[in-house]
Design a protein around this motif. Structure first.
Motif, PDB file in Angstrom:
ATOM      1  N   GLY A  78      -2.314   8.163   6.624  1.00  0.00           N
ATOM      2  CA  GLY A  78      -2.074   8.292   8.275  1.00  0.00           C
ATOM      3  C   GLY A  78      -1.516   9.971   8.514  1.00  0.00           C
ATOM      4  O   GLY A  78      -1.769  10.032   9.801  1.00  0.00           O
ATOM      5  N   ARG A  79      -1.582  10.535   7.655  1.00  0.00           N
ATOM      6  CA  ARG A  79      -1.821  12.359   7.424  1.00  0.00           C
ATOM      7  C   ARG A  79      -3.019  12.932   7.919  1.00  0.00           C
ATOM      8  O   ARG A  79      -2.703  13.636   9.676  1.00  0.00           O
ATOM      9  CB  ARG A  79      -1.140  13.100   6.177  1.00  0.00           C
ATOM     10  CG  ARG A  79      -1.565  14.911   6.453  1.00  0.00           C
ATOM     11  CD  ARG A  79      -0.847  15.595   5.101  1.00  0.00           C
ATOM     12  NE  ARG A  79      -0.543  16.906   5.955  1.00  0.00           N
ATOM     13  CZ  ARG A  79       0.143  17.814   6.859  1.00  0.00           C
ATOM     14  NH1 ARG A  79       1.507  16.997   6.226  1.00  0.00           N
ATOM     15  NH2 ARG A  79       0.045  18.686   6.429  1.00  0.00           N
ATOM     16  N   ASN A 148       6.504   4.784   2.921  1.00  0.00           N
ATOM     17  CA  ASN A 148       6.882   3.796   3.023  1.00  0.00           C
ATOM     18  C   ASN A 148       5.401   3.546   3.971  1.00  0.00           C
ATOM     19  O   ASN A 148       5.212   3.754   5.356  1.00  0.00           O
ATOM     20  CB  ASN A 148       8.318   4.256   4.816  1.00  0.00           C
ATOM     21  CG  ASN A 148       8.368   3.098   4.959  1.00  0.00           C
ATOM     22  OD1 ASN A 148       7.925   1.812   4.542  1.00  0.00           O
ATOM     23  ND2 ASN A 148       9.993   2.901   5.717  1.00  0.00           N
ATOM     24  N   PRO A 149       4.936   2.282   3.887  1.00  0.00           N
ATOM     25  CA  PRO A 149       4.057   1.880   4.396  1.00  0.00           C
ATOM     26  C   PRO A 149       4.199   1.703   6.164  1.00  0.00           C
ATOM     27  O   PRO A 149       3.408   1.870   7.346  1.00  0.00           O
ATOM     28  CB  PRO A 149       3.378   0.520   4.056  1.00  0.00           C
ATOM     29  CG  PRO A 149       3.962   0.606   2.928  1.00  0.00           C
ATOM     30  CD  PRO A 149       5.079   1.745   2.529  1.00  0.00           C
ATOM     31  N   ARG A 150       4.979   1.626   6.659  1.00  0.00           N
ATOM     32  CA  ARG A 150       5.820   0.987   7.583  1.00  0.00           C
ATOM     33  C   ARG A 150       5.793   2.158   9.148  1.00  0.00           C
ATOM     34  O   ARG A 150       5.216   2.217   9.691  1.00  0.00           O
ATOM     35  CB  ARG A 150       8.018   0.883   8.426  1.00  0.00           C
ATOM     36  CG  ARG A 150       8.287   0.297   9.206  1.00  0.00           C
ATOM     37  CD  ARG A 150       9.105   0.479   9.852  1.00  0.00           C
ATOM     38  NE  ARG A 150       9.641  -0.959   8.432  1.00  0.00           N
ATOM     39  CZ  ARG A 150      11.102  -1.589   7.821  1.00  0.00           C
ATOM     40  NH1 ARG A 150      11.595  -0.514   8.590  1.00  0.00           N
ATOM     41  NH2 ARG A 150      10.901  -2.566   6.756  1.00  0.00           N
ATOM     42  N   VAL A 151       5.874   4.108   8.144  1.00  0.00           N
ATOM     43  CA  VAL A 151       5.439   5.226   8.520  1.00  0.00           C
ATOM     44  C   VAL A 151       4.164   4.948   9.245  1.00  0.00           C
ATOM     45  O   VAL A 151       3.591   5.568  10.249  1.00  0.00           O
ATOM     46  CB  VAL A 151       5.707   6.457   8.074  1.00  0.00           C
ATOM     47  CG1 VAL A 151       5.690   7.429   8.115  1.00  0.00           C
ATOM     48  CG2 VAL A 151       7.569   6.115   7.179  1.00  0.00           C
ATOM     49  N   ILE A 152       2.875   4.581   7.680  1.00  0.00           N
ATOM     50  CA  ILE A 152       1.294   4.446   8.748  1.00  0.00           C
ATOM     51  C   ILE A 152       1.903   3.731   9.195  1.00  0.00           C
ATOM     52  O   ILE A 152       0.307   4.124  10.263  1.00  0.00           O
ATOM     53  CB  ILE A 152       0.763   4.325   6.996  1.00  0.00           C
ATOM     54  CG1 ILE A 152       1.741   5.895   5.958  1.00  0.00           C
ATOM     55  CG2 ILE A 152      -0.057   4.876   7.194  1.00  0.00           C
ATOM     56  CD1 ILE A 152       1.247   6.778   6.698  1.00  0.00           C
ATOM     57  N   ARG A 153       2.006   2.941   9.683  1.00  0.00           N
ATOM     58  CA  ARG A 153       2.024   1.152  10.034  1.00  0.00           C
ATOM     59  C   ARG A 153       2.339   1.878  11.816  1.00  0.00           C
ATOM     60  O   ARG A 153       1.566   1.775  13.032  1.00  0.00           O
ATOM     61  CB  ARG A 153       2.629   0.224  10.019  1.00  0.00           C
ATOM     62  CG  ARG A 153       2.118  -0.580  10.847  1.00  0.00           C
ATOM     63  CD  ARG A 153       2.598  -2.310  10.454  1.00  0.00           C
ATOM     64  NE  ARG A 153       2.710  -2.802   9.738  1.00  0.00           N
ATOM     65  CZ  ARG A 153       3.658  -2.598   8.428  1.00  0.00           C
ATOM     66  NH1 ARG A 153       4.419  -2.203   8.475  1.00  0.00           N
ATOM     67  NH2 ARG A 153       3.276  -2.598   7.367  1.00  0.00           N
ATOM     68  N   THR A 211      -5.250  -0.636   8.586  1.00  0.00           N
ATOM     69  CA  THR A 211      -5.946  -1.306   7.779  1.00  0.00           C
ATOM     70  C   THR A 211      -4.845  -0.978   5.814  1.00  0.00           C
ATOM     71  O   THR A 211      -4.983  -2.172   5.211  1.00  0.00           O
ATOM     72  CB  THR A 211      -6.551  -1.202   7.888  1.00  0.00           C
ATOM     73  OG1 THR A 211      -7.513  -2.004   8.453  1.00  0.00           O
ATOM     74  CG2 THR A 211      -8.095  -1.355   5.971  1.00  0.00           C
ATOM     75  N   THR A 212      -5.027   0.098   6.285  1.00  0.00           N
ATOM     76  CA  THR A 212      -4.221   1.006   4.933  1.00  0.00           C
ATOM     77  C   THR A 212      -3.102   0.396   4.252  1.00  0.00           C
ATOM     78  O   THR A 212      -2.523   0.520   3.457  1.00  0.00           O
ATOM     79  CB  THR A 212      -4.350   2.098   4.815  1.00  0.00           C
ATOM     80  OG1 THR A 212      -3.711   3.231   5.753  1.00  0.00           O
ATOM     81  CG2 THR A 212      -6.075   2.827   4.634  1.00  0.00           C
ATOM     82  N   ALA A 213      -2.191   0.561   5.265  1.00  0.00           N
ATOM     83  CA  ALA A 213      -0.399   0.603   5.464  1.00  0.00           C
ATOM     84  C   ALA A 213      -0.122  -1.223   5.090  1.00  0.00           C
ATOM     85  O   ALA A 213       0.320  -1.749   4.005  1.00  0.00           O
ATOM     86  CB  ALA A 213      -0.064   0.152   6.914  1.00  0.00           C
ATOM     87  N   ARG A 214      -1.621  -2.230   6.014  1.00  0.00           N
ATOM     88  CA  ARG A 214      -1.517  -3.204   5.229  1.00  0.00           C
ATOM     89  C   ARG A 214      -1.555  -3.719   3.766  1.00  0.00           C
ATOM     90  O   ARG A 214      -0.621  -4.338   2.775  1.00  0.00           O
ATOM     91  CB  ARG A 214      -2.204  -3.809   5.763  1.00  0.00           C
ATOM     92  CG  ARG A 214      -2.314  -6.163   5.515  1.00  0.00           C
ATOM     93  CD  ARG A 214      -3.432  -6.150   6.569  1.00  0.00           C
ATOM     94  NE  ARG A 214      -2.965  -6.326   8.657  1.00  0.00           N
ATOM     95  CZ  ARG A 214      -4.085  -5.850   8.929  1.00  0.00           C
ATOM     96  NH1 ARG A 214      -5.063  -5.585   8.328  1.00  0.00           N
ATOM     97  NH2 ARG A 214      -3.462  -5.145   9.507  1.00  0.00           N
ATOM     98  N   ALA A 215      -2.594  -2.859   2.826  1.00  0.00           N
ATOM     99  CA  ALA A 215      -2.583  -2.723   1.825  1.00  0.00           C
ATOM    100  C   ALA A 215      -1.504  -2.351   0.992  1.00  0.00           C
ATOM    101  O   ALA A 215      -1.673  -3.172   0.039  1.00  0.00           O
ATOM    102  CB  ALA A 215      -4.117  -2.505   2.192  1.00  0.00           C
ATOM    103  N   ALA A 216      -1.143  -1.055   1.084  1.00  0.00           N
ATOM    104  CA  ALA A 216      -0.025  -0.937   0.246  1.00  0.00           C
ATOM    105  C   ALA A 216       0.996  -1.907   0.929  1.00  0.00           C
ATOM    106  O   ALA A 216       1.946  -1.754  -1.221  1.00  0.00           O
ATOM    107  CB  ALA A 216       0.166   0.724   1.260  1.00  0.00           C
TER     108      ALA A 216
END
Length: 220
Positions: A78-79, A148-153, A211-216
């Motif tokens: 995300g960053r 929070n994976p939602r932030v990355i999504r 992809t990474t947010a879904r995996a998290a």
């Protein structure tokens, strides 16, 4: 000693999704911890094979360890995406001001070009602010928001939106520019190099965010 540790790390590697360099660093740290624990057990009198298996057991099952690692990978992705989007957007105004100056374009631009220029200016300012917020949310903002994976999504969705918005507007500006002469012909290649290609890279990283947010989310 290596077989038990290598098998465990291979399983952990398969369970994780995220930036390769960050994942490699996490796996290296895990290996170092396992090797240190194995050596400690060997010093206590265990055979290397038994010591390695004991170290792996103490480290924890992959299903229990993976969520923490995956959250870190999602934040790193995300960053990275937010920084890339910010960098790609912040360089656009000075580049296009220079191109407009070299092409002796009127200010403000007439007709449709003027409308597009005003639109991209306002949307660009908003997008830069959003990109900075995403950088904060995946960095120091983790202390407030958590991993929070939602932030990355949302960062991934923002990356796609930015790419889908600024790429066509940039192309239209290049095509409808009132400039004449060599600079008029150069606007389209310049747009491809300094806008379209970076935005494609932003969109690619946006897909990796999802992809990474879904995996998290799944690993929780």
């Amino acid at each position: 000693m290596a077989a038990a540790i290598d098998g465990y790390l291979a399983e952990l590697d398969r369970a994780l999704r995220g930036p390769r360099r960050v994942k490699t660093g996490l796996l290296r740290e895990a290996r170092d911890s396992l090797v240190d624990a194995t050596e400690a057990y060997v010093d206590l009198g265990l055979t290397p094979e038994v010591a390695a298996r004991r170290a792996v057991d103490d480290f924890g099952e992959v299903s229990r360890i993976a969520p923490g690692y995956q959250a870190e990978l999602a934040l790193a992705q995300g960053r990275r995406t937010a920084l890339l989007a910010f960098a790609s957007l912040i360089v656009q105004p000075p580049i296009w001001h220079l191109v407009s100056w070299q092409a002796a374009e009127p200010d403000p631009l007439p007709g449709l070009a003027g409308v597009l220029d005003m639109l991209v200016s306002r949307l660009g300012t908003l997008a830069v602010v959003v990109a900075l917020l995403a950088v904060w949310a995946s960095g120091t903002g983790v202390r407030r928001l958590g991993a929070n994976p939602r932030v990355i999504r949302l960062t991934g969705i923002f990356a796609f939106t930015a790419a889908a918005t600024f790429s066509p507007i940039g192309l239209m500006l290049a095509l409808f520019s009132p400039a004449t002469g060599p600079m008029a012909l150069a606007r389209l290649p310049i747009a491809l190099v300094v806008l379209i290609l970076p935005m494609l890279l932003v969109a690619l990283n946006g897909a990796r965010c999802l992809t990474t947010a879904r995996a998290a989310t799944t690993a929780r």
